[in-house]
Design a protein around this motif. Structure first.
Motif, PDB file in Angstrom:
ATOM      1  N   GLY A 102     -24.370  -7.458  18.751  1.00  0.00           N
ATOM      2  CA  GLY A 102     -23.445  -6.700  18.750  1.00  0.00           C
ATOM      3  C   GLY A 102     -22.339  -6.365  19.904  1.00  0.00           C
ATOM      4  N   SER A 103     -22.270  -7.198  20.712  1.00  0.00           N
ATOM      5  CA  SER A 103     -21.534  -7.337  21.950  1.00  0.00           C
ATOM      6  C   SER A 103     -20.105  -7.717  21.443  1.00  0.00           C
ATOM      7  CB  SER A 103     -21.917  -8.295  23.380  1.00  0.00           C
ATOM      8  OG  SER A 103     -21.979  -9.521  22.433  1.00  0.00           O
ATOM      9  N   HIS A 104     -19.825  -8.302  20.401  1.00  0.00           N
ATOM     10  CA  HIS A 104     -18.473  -8.621  20.111  1.00  0.00           C
ATOM     11  C   HIS A 104     -18.470  -8.295  18.462  1.00  0.00           C
ATOM     12  CE1 HIS A 104     -21.172 -12.294  19.640  1.00  0.00           C
ATOM     13  NE2 HIS A 104     -20.453 -12.693  18.713  1.00  0.00           N
ATOM     14  N   TYR A 105     -17.254  -8.103  17.844  1.00  0.00           N
ATOM     15  CA  TYR A 105     -17.153  -7.659  16.575  1.00  0.00           C
ATOM     16  C   TYR A 105     -16.764  -8.548  15.469  1.00  0.00           C
ATOM     17  CZ  TYR A 105     -12.215  -6.902  17.737  1.00  0.00           C
ATOM     18  OH  TYR A 105     -11.019  -6.922  18.273  1.00  0.00           O
ATOM     19  N   LEU A 106     -16.706  -8.310  14.367  1.00  0.00           N
ATOM     20  CA  LEU A 106     -16.019  -8.964  13.477  1.00  0.00           C
ATOM     21  C   LEU A 106     -14.939  -8.412  12.584  1.00  0.00           C
ATOM     22  CD1 LEU A 106     -15.853 -11.755  11.875  1.00  0.00           C
ATOM     23  CD2 LEU A 106     -17.329 -10.654  10.099  1.00  0.00           C
ATOM     24  N   TRP A 107     -13.681  -8.606  12.560  1.00  0.00           N
ATOM     25  CA  TRP A 107     -12.614  -7.591  11.905  1.00  0.00           C
ATOM     26  C   TRP A 107     -11.699  -8.774  11.217  1.00  0.00           C
ATOM     27  CZ3 TRP A 107     -12.313  -3.155  10.800  1.00  0.00           C
ATOM     28  CH2 TRP A 107     -11.073  -2.448  10.372  1.00  0.00           C
ATOM     29  N   ALA A 108     -11.083  -8.224  10.317  1.00  0.00           N
ATOM     30  CA  ALA A 108      -9.822  -8.962   9.372  1.00  0.00           C
ATOM     31  C   ALA A 108      -8.982  -7.775   9.340  1.00  0.00           C
ATOM     32  CB  ALA A 108     -10.419  -9.719   8.372  1.00  0.00           C
ATOM     33  N   TRP A 109      -7.487  -8.047   9.348  1.00  0.00           N
ATOM     34  CA  TRP A 109      -6.572  -7.481   8.633  1.00  0.00           C
ATOM     35  C   TRP A 109      -6.483  -7.939   7.357  1.00  0.00           C
ATOM     36  CZ3 TRP A 109      -5.359  -2.546   9.582  1.00  0.00           C
ATOM     37  CH2 TRP A 109      -5.377  -2.252  11.026  1.00  0.00           C
ATOM     38  N   THR A 110      -6.338  -7.482   6.331  1.00  0.00           N
ATOM     39  CA  THR A 110      -6.384  -8.007   4.875  1.00  0.00           C
ATOM     40  C   THR A 110      -5.168  -7.049   4.317  1.00  0.00           C
ATOM     41  OG1 THR A 110      -7.757  -6.279   3.744  1.00  0.00           O
ATOM     42  CG2 THR A 110      -8.731  -7.986   4.909  1.00  0.00           C
ATOM     43  N   LEU A 111      -4.824  -7.776   2.986  1.00  0.00           N
ATOM     44  CA  LEU A 111      -3.809  -7.338   2.076  1.00  0.00           C
ATOM     45  C   LEU A 111      -4.345  -6.747   0.955  1.00  0.00           C
ATOM     46  CD1 LEU A 111      -0.638  -9.687   2.769  1.00  0.00           C
ATOM     47  CD2 LEU A 111      -1.326  -7.330   3.813  1.00  0.00           C
ATOM     48  N   ALA A 112      -4.259  -5.465   0.297  1.00  0.00           N
ATOM     49  CA  ALA A 112      -4.970  -4.762  -0.679  1.00  0.00           C
ATOM     50  C   ALA A 112      -3.840  -4.228  -1.618  1.00  0.00           C
ATOM     51  CB  ALA A 112      -6.075  -4.090  -0.471  1.00  0.00           C
ATOM     52  N   VAL A 113      -4.170  -4.233  -2.847  1.00  0.00           N
ATOM     53  CA  VAL A 113      -3.265  -3.481  -3.748  1.00  0.00           C
ATOM     54  C   VAL A 113      -3.949  -2.165  -4.211  1.00  0.00           C
ATOM     55  CG1 VAL A 113      -1.949  -3.524  -5.882  1.00  0.00           C
ATOM     56  CG2 VAL A 113      -2.183  -5.775  -4.331  1.00  0.00           C
ATOM     57  N   PRO A 114      -3.502  -1.028  -4.155  1.00  0.00           N
ATOM     58  CA  PRO A 114      -4.035   0.217  -4.593  1.00  0.00           C
ATOM     59  C   PRO A 114      -4.032   0.269  -6.161  1.00  0.00           C
ATOM     60  CG  PRO A 114      -2.498   0.926  -2.688  1.00  0.00           C
ATOM     61  CD  PRO A 114      -2.225  -0.873  -3.301  1.00  0.00           C
ATOM     62  N   LYS A 115      -4.888   0.790  -6.853  1.00  0.00           N
ATOM     63  CA  LYS A 115      -5.084   1.106  -8.038  1.00  0.00           C
ATOM     64  C   LYS A 115      -3.761   1.682  -8.756  1.00  0.00           C
ATOM     65  CE  LYS A 115      -8.473  -0.958 -10.586  1.00  0.00           C
ATOM     66  NZ  LYS A 115      -9.785  -0.470 -11.194  1.00  0.00           N
ATOM     67  N   THR A 116      -3.489   2.641  -7.808  1.00  0.00           N
ATOM     68  CA  THR A 116      -2.077   3.417  -7.986  1.00  0.00           C
ATOM     69  C   THR A 116      -0.933   2.850  -8.283  1.00  0.00           C
ATOM     70  OG1 THR A 116      -2.141   4.211  -5.754  1.00  0.00           O
ATOM     71  CG2 THR A 116      -3.331   5.636  -7.564  1.00  0.00           C
ATOM     72  N   SER A 117      -0.656   1.416  -7.725  1.00  0.00           N
ATOM     73  CA  SER A 117       0.552   0.791  -7.755  1.00  0.00           C
ATOM     74  C   SER A 117       0.783   0.551  -9.140  1.00  0.00           C
ATOM     75  CB  SER A 117       0.440  -0.307  -6.851  1.00  0.00           C
ATOM     76  OG  SER A 117       1.516  -1.223  -7.049  1.00  0.00           O
ATOM     77  N   ARG A 118       2.035   0.765  -9.429  1.00  0.00           N
ATOM     78  CA  ARG A 118       2.637   0.293 -10.699  1.00  0.00           C
ATOM     79  C   ARG A 118       3.468  -1.114 -10.707  1.00  0.00           C
ATOM     80  NH1 ARG A 118       3.966   5.595  -9.922  1.00  0.00           N
ATOM     81  NH2 ARG A 118       6.275   5.187  -9.223  1.00  0.00           N
ATOM     82  N   LYS A 119       2.992  -1.722  -9.671  1.00  0.00           N
ATOM     83  CA  LYS A 119       3.661  -2.973  -9.536  1.00  0.00           C
ATOM     84  C   LYS A 119       2.739  -3.902  -8.851  1.00  0.00           C
ATOM     85  CE  LYS A 119       7.909  -0.356  -8.374  1.00  0.00           C
ATOM     86  NZ  LYS A 119       8.670   0.120  -7.187  1.00  0.00           N
ATOM     87  N   ALA A 120       1.433  -4.032  -9.589  1.00  0.00           N
ATOM     88  CA  ALA A 120       0.255  -4.532  -8.857  1.00  0.00           C
ATOM     89  C   ALA A 120       0.702  -6.101  -9.088  1.00  0.00           C
ATOM     90  CB  ALA A 120      -0.872  -4.271  -9.642  1.00  0.00           C
ATOM     91  N   GLU A 121       1.104  -6.661 -10.331  1.00  0.00           N
ATOM     92  CA  GLU A 121       1.325  -8.067 -10.202  1.00  0.00           C
ATOM     93  C   GLU A 121       2.370  -8.661  -9.202  1.00  0.00           C
ATOM     94  OE1 GLU A 121       3.203 -11.837 -11.240  1.00  0.00           O
ATOM     95  OE2 GLU A 121       4.279  -9.955 -11.210  1.00  0.00           O
ATOM     96  N   ALA A 122       3.380  -7.867  -9.160  1.00  0.00           N
ATOM     97  CA  ALA A 122       4.198  -8.375  -7.967  1.00  0.00           C
ATOM     98  C   ALA A 122       3.553  -8.266  -6.629  1.00  0.00           C
ATOM     99  CB  ALA A 122       5.528  -7.503  -8.231  1.00  0.00           C
ATOM    100  N   ALA A 123       3.045  -7.173  -6.280  1.00  0.00           N
ATOM    101  CA  ALA A 123       2.270  -7.231  -5.082  1.00  0.00           C
ATOM    102  C   ALA A 123       1.305  -7.930  -4.635  1.00  0.00           C
ATOM    103  CB  ALA A 123       1.715  -5.521  -4.968  1.00  0.00           C
ATOM    104  N   LYS A 124       0.515  -8.372  -5.675  1.00  0.00           N
ATOM    105  CA  LYS A 124      -0.619  -9.582  -5.603  1.00  0.00           C
ATOM    106  C   LYS A 124      -0.066 -10.907  -5.565  1.00  0.00           C
ATOM    107  CE  LYS A 124      -3.977  -7.177  -8.146  1.00  0.00           C
ATOM    108  NZ  LYS A 124      -5.014  -7.059  -9.229  1.00  0.00           N
ATOM    109  N   ARG A 125       1.239 -11.194  -5.996  1.00  0.00           N
ATOM    110  CA  ARG A 125       1.897 -12.320  -5.920  1.00  0.00           C
ATOM    111  C   ARG A 125       2.415 -12.499  -4.570  1.00  0.00           C
ATOM    112  NH1 ARG A 125       7.382 -13.570  -8.793  1.00  0.00           N
ATOM    113  NH2 ARG A 125       6.481 -12.172 -10.485  1.00  0.00           N
ATOM    114  N   PHE A 126       3.149 -11.571  -3.831  1.00  0.00           N
ATOM    115  CA  PHE A 126       3.324 -11.699  -2.499  1.00  0.00           C
ATOM    116  C   PHE A 126       2.111 -11.824  -1.483  1.00  0.00           C
ATOM    117  CE2 PHE A 126       3.932  -9.888   1.676  1.00  0.00           C
ATOM    118  CZ  PHE A 126       4.790 -10.680   2.297  1.00  0.00           C
TER     119      PHE A 126
END
Length: 437
Positions: free
Chosen positions: A294-318
């Protein structure tokens, strides 16, 4: 892309694409660090390849980003189409059904190339709920020239006591150099990212197996007392205002002798264009006290698409474009191999061009592979996460603890009083959350 009002961007209004067709505008919320800024600059190439999509960026400081994204997704407002979140949020929000999984992933994306530890952290019920932009752990960053001038040597696996000793010997505030710089800005993703690792290495646990808080335990008092004294003896002034970006700037400008923080910092500090100390920086394992667990962590910044987005296909493509092998090659062609997003793909760490440009790469990979969020301390705990606790209440709890510790650093409270207040606040939150009776 032509400038447009924030209001129009947040509402995701369409703009004119090619041949008179309306293009879909997706709103992307991201953090203001160097890798994300590079992504924003290079995104014009995505728009050129995808004329039916336009990108609107909302770039925020880390604490503000978390508040904005959490509010948007929890209230189902749907203003954001693509969000930058960490491996803390993804499993929780995925279980709640707040994220739209990535299912139609092209073979060219090479899912199996993702580092197993990162891919597993983003997989919920067998589906990838987010895609990783970069991954990281933490290690010790130090000025080789300052140590050499004093005939000092950095151990490969330093203890915190050794770090404190070295910091005192190289500290020279009269000439604007401080022995060590650490995050001090309150926040569960700011100062707690450092404090948690220190506490873990002293044997501290956030909770016992029945979810009773342990913030007034001896290991926590020892760890926070050590952190406060270290910063008082060898740290810069005004440390409670310094988060990741501020501390990175301090080190890059030559004002810090050592820094224990994110492995992703190495590429920035190794670049003469962004760092005055490039060529004078060494790396060692993260310090420990009584335990390396536990002296060093694990982390990642990620890209996710909220279920509320009405433009999910375009967001996922990017999102798939920005986290693909092709994007890594684009960054390498544009800014050099040393600037590519680290910590996501096994192929990056087999690439001789990357290994040549990033001499710190083996240390980064070793730190990421040895960090285990499922076993953050030596004793049993009911939670996952090294620098965080994987429960929804953690954002408020962690930030509150960070505020109390910051008060101890600034001298407003004693360490014991700060931890007593944190213990009381955490007990109240866990009772309200139904963990305690």
């Amino acid at each position: 892309m032509k400038a447009k009002s924030i209001f129009a961007g947040l509402l995701g209004l369409a703009v004119t694409g090619t041949a008179g067709h309306a293009a879909t505008t997706i709103t992307i919320a991201t953090v203001n660090n160097s890798d994300m800024i590079v992504m924003e600059k290079l995104s014009s190439q995505f728009e050129a390849q995808n004329p039916d999509i336009r990108l609107h960026w909302v770039t925020l400081e880390e604490n503000v980003l978390r508040q904005r994204v959490t509010t948007d997704i929890a209230t189902h407002s749907g203003q954001l189409d693509l969000i930058t979140v960490g491996i803390y949020e993804v499993p929780i929000w995925g279980k709640l059904g707040w994220l739209s999984p990535f299912t139609a992933i092209p073979a060219s994306y090479k899912v199996d190339d993702l580092l197993p530890s990162i891919r597993n952290a983003l997989t919920v019920d067998g589906k990838l709920d987010a895609v990783p932009f970069y991954g990281e752990s933490s290690f010790t960053i130090y000025r080789t020239d300052l140590l050499q001038a004093k005939h000092l040597t950095m151990p490969e696996n330093p203890t915190w006591s050794q770090i404190a000793d070295l910091a005192g010997k190289i500290s020279d505030p009269a000439h604007g150099v401080y022995g060590i710089c650490l995050r001090g800005k309150p926040g569960w993703g700011e100062n707690m990212g450092t404090i948690a690792d220190i506490a873990n290495s002293f044997g501290g646990r956030y909770f016992d197996m029945d979810w009773h808080p342990l913030l007034t335990s001896a290991p926590w008092k020892q760890a926070v007392g050590f952190y406060v004294k270290l910063l008082k003896d060898s740290g810069p002034p005004g440390v409670v205002s310094n988060g990741y970006n501020e501390t990175l700037a301090l080190f890059a400008s030559g004002k810090c002798g050592m820094w224990v923080d994110a492995t992703v910092s190495a590429s920035f500090l190794n670049n003469p264009a962004t760092s005055k100390v490039a060529g004078k920086v060494g790396y060692a394992a993260a310090p420990y006290a009584t335990s390396k667990v536990g002296s060093h962590y694990l982390w990642a910044w990620t890209l996710a698409v909220p279920k509320t987005s009405r433009k999910a296909e375009a967001a996922k493509r990017f999102a798939l474009w920005a986290t693909s092998p092709a994007y890594i090659e684009l960054v390498a062609r544009t800014n050099g191999w040393g600037a590519v997003p680290p910590g996501t793909r096994s192929s990056t760490y087999r690439n001789p061009d990357y290994l040549k440009a990033a001499p710190y790469a083996p240390a980064v990979l070793a730190a990421m592979q040895s960090a285990d969020p499922n076993h953050p301390v030596t004793q049993p705990v009911p939670y996952t996460g090294i620098s965080y606790v994987g429960i929804p209440e953690w954002q408020d709890i962690g930030t509150d603890i960070g505020q109390q510790v910051a008060a101890a650093v600034s001298g407003q409270m004693s360490v014991d009083d700060a931890l007593k207040q944190a213990q009381d606040d955490t007990t109240r939150a866990m009772t309200q959350g139904g963990y305690l009776r």
